[in-house]
Scaffold this active site. Structure first.
Site, PDB file in Angstrom:
ATOM      1  N   THR A 194     -19.133  36.297  -8.838  1.00  0.00           N
ATOM      2  CA  THR A 194     -18.166  35.940  -7.779  1.00  0.00           C
ATOM      3  C   THR A 194     -17.915  37.110  -6.826  1.00  0.00           C
ATOM      4  O   THR A 194     -17.581  36.908  -5.658  1.00  0.00           O
ATOM      5  CB  THR A 194     -16.823  35.466  -8.370  1.00  0.00           C
ATOM      6  OG1 THR A 194     -16.176  36.551  -9.068  1.00  0.00           O
ATOM      7  CG2 THR A 194     -17.025  34.298  -9.326  1.00  0.00           C
ATOM      8  N   LEU A 240     -14.855  34.798  -3.743  1.00  0.00           N
ATOM      9  CA  LEU A 240     -14.451  33.393  -3.831  1.00  0.00           C
ATOM     10  C   LEU A 240     -14.835  32.880  -5.213  1.00  0.00           C
ATOM     11  O   LEU A 240     -15.911  32.326  -5.431  1.00  0.00           O
ATOM     12  CB  LEU A 240     -15.129  32.581  -2.721  1.00  0.00           C
ATOM     13  CG  LEU A 240     -14.551  31.198  -2.473  1.00  0.00           C
ATOM     14  CD1 LEU A 240     -13.049  31.249  -2.213  1.00  0.00           C
ATOM     15  CD2 LEU A 240     -15.258  30.534  -1.301  1.00  0.00           C
ATOM     16  N   HIS A 241     -13.941  33.057  -6.158  1.00  0.00           N
ATOM     17  CA  HIS A 241     -14.245  32.837  -7.577  1.00  0.00           C
ATOM     18  C   HIS A 241     -14.499  31.357  -7.927  1.00  0.00           C
ATOM     19  O   HIS A 241     -15.624  30.976  -8.222  1.00  0.00           O
ATOM     20  CB  HIS A 241     -13.081  33.331  -8.445  1.00  0.00           C
ATOM     21  CG  HIS A 241     -12.683  34.751  -8.228  1.00  0.00           C
ATOM     22  ND1 HIS A 241     -13.471  35.829  -8.598  1.00  0.00           N
ATOM     23  CD2 HIS A 241     -11.561  35.288  -7.682  1.00  0.00           C
ATOM     24  CE1 HIS A 241     -12.852  36.949  -8.301  1.00  0.00           C
ATOM     25  NE2 HIS A 241     -11.691  36.657  -7.748  1.00  0.00           N
ATOM     26  N   ASP A 242     -13.470  30.542  -7.919  1.00  0.00           N
ATOM     27  CA  ASP A 242     -13.527  29.218  -8.546  1.00  0.00           C
ATOM     28  C   ASP A 242     -14.483  28.224  -7.892  1.00  0.00           C
ATOM     29  O   ASP A 242     -15.119  27.433  -8.605  1.00  0.00           O
ATOM     30  CB  ASP A 242     -12.116  28.616  -8.622  1.00  0.00           C
ATOM     31  CG  ASP A 242     -11.223  29.419  -9.568  1.00  0.00           C
ATOM     32  OD1 ASP A 242      -9.995  29.366  -9.414  1.00  0.00           O
ATOM     33  OD2 ASP A 242     -11.758  30.119 -10.454  1.00  0.00           O
TER      34      ASP A 242
END
Ligand code: RIB
Ligand code: CA
Length: 311
Positions: A194, A240-242
């Site tokens: 990420t 932008l992880h999720d």
């Protein structure tokens, strides 16, 4: 073959909200339910914020509130990253979509018992408390899960809430250990990948230039969300992880990883929640997770802009 059935377990959080939008905009996926968990902000806010995202997408997917604290530890939240509301950066009205009356853990159990075995994917975007509670309360449902895709952990990138641990795993390491030892197919989207998906100003402008209320909200969220990481890492944008969890389900070709053994530290205070990822396969421990390490970031953002542009 029809759309893949998923349940999104989440602690919105701006990046969770973008992930929810991506899922609801993608015909490859059927979101059966969204289950909220305490994490970035307390449960009442994550349960609210999940409904804000669903309504922003113009959908009516049911949202249920789950666990308001980790299995064994006190809750740790991340308002310093996400703001007091958890969705700072865009001024959106309270949702009119009612919160589901059932507890999210009951919904997870009942849905897995009702849907044909092996047809439901669990997408975990926050601490794993809901999933672990469901697995411990109803061991019969574990084998009925098709696979788990979760955002959490870090190895080459270290941690983001402590030097050793990523937030989702740090908040509830015992829950993470339960999930990783479930024997299920697990794909892990860690900071290693990420942190290569950065919300640069140009990429944020692409959402703003959509000229839609959804694009405006996403740009505002990302503008707010990135400031913490830009200041901390000196990077060109925030990770932008999720959304990477949902993007992997839709376009796994955008990512690269390796099937390895991953264990979670639960005993040490110093390294609580550390994901010990045996990338070099030196431990002799049995591989239990697909650990992602590379992403085609331009391809990821092209997918995000295309799909969110449809809402
Ligand atoms: O460490 C990043 C993760 O923690 C993301 O899921 C973010 O939303 C927070 O839950
Ligand atoms: Ca999250």
């Amino acid at each position: 073959m029809g759309p893949r059935k998923i349940i999104i377990d989440t602690d919105p959080g701006q990046d969770d909200a973008v992930a929810i939008l991506l899922a609801l905009a993608s015909p490859e996926l059927e979101v059966l339910a969204i289950t909220a968990v305490a994490g970035n902000v307390p449960l009442p806010l994550t349960a609210r914020n999940a409904r804000v995202a669903v309504e922003l997408a113009g959908r009516t997917v049911p949202v249920f509130a789950g666990c308001d604290r980790p299995l064994e530890r006190a809750l740790v939240t991340a308002e310093h990253v996400h703001g007091r509301t958890g969705l700072d950066g865009a001024d959106l009205p309270d949702p009119s979509l009612p919160l589901g009356e059932r507890h999210a853990v009951d919904v997870l159990i009942e849905t897995l018992r009702t849907e044909p075995a092996g047809t439901v994917t669990l997408c975990a975007l926050g601490p794993l408390t809901n999933l672990a509670t469901a697995f411990r309360r109803a061991p019969d449902v574990v084998g009925r899960v098709q696979q788990i895709v979760l955002m959490g952990g870090g190895f080459f990138e270290g941690g983001n809430i402590t030097p050793a641990a990523e937030f989702n795993i740090f908040v509830d390491p015992e829950a993470a250990q339960t999930v990783l030892r479930s024997g299920l197919p697990v794909t892990i989207v860690p900071l290693d990948v990420t942190h290569k998906a950065l919300t640069t100003p140009h990429r944020i402008d692409r959402f703003r230039h959509l000229g839609t209320p959804v694009g405006q909200a996403v740009a505002g969220w990302l503008d707010f969300f990135e400031r913490f990481d830009v200041e901390k890492y000196g990077s060109e944008g925030g990770p932008l992880h999720d959304p990477c969890v949902i993007a992997w389900l839709i376009r796994p070709d955008l990512f690269k990883g390796r099937h390895i053994n991953v264990e979670v530290e639960t005993a040490s205070d110093l390294t609580r929640g550390m994901t010990v990822a045996d990338w070099w396969r030196v431990s002799g421990r049995t591989p239990n997770a697909n650990w992602l390490r590379e992403v085609d970031a331009d391809g990821l953002f092209n997918l995000l802009v295309d799909r969110i542009g449809r809402l």
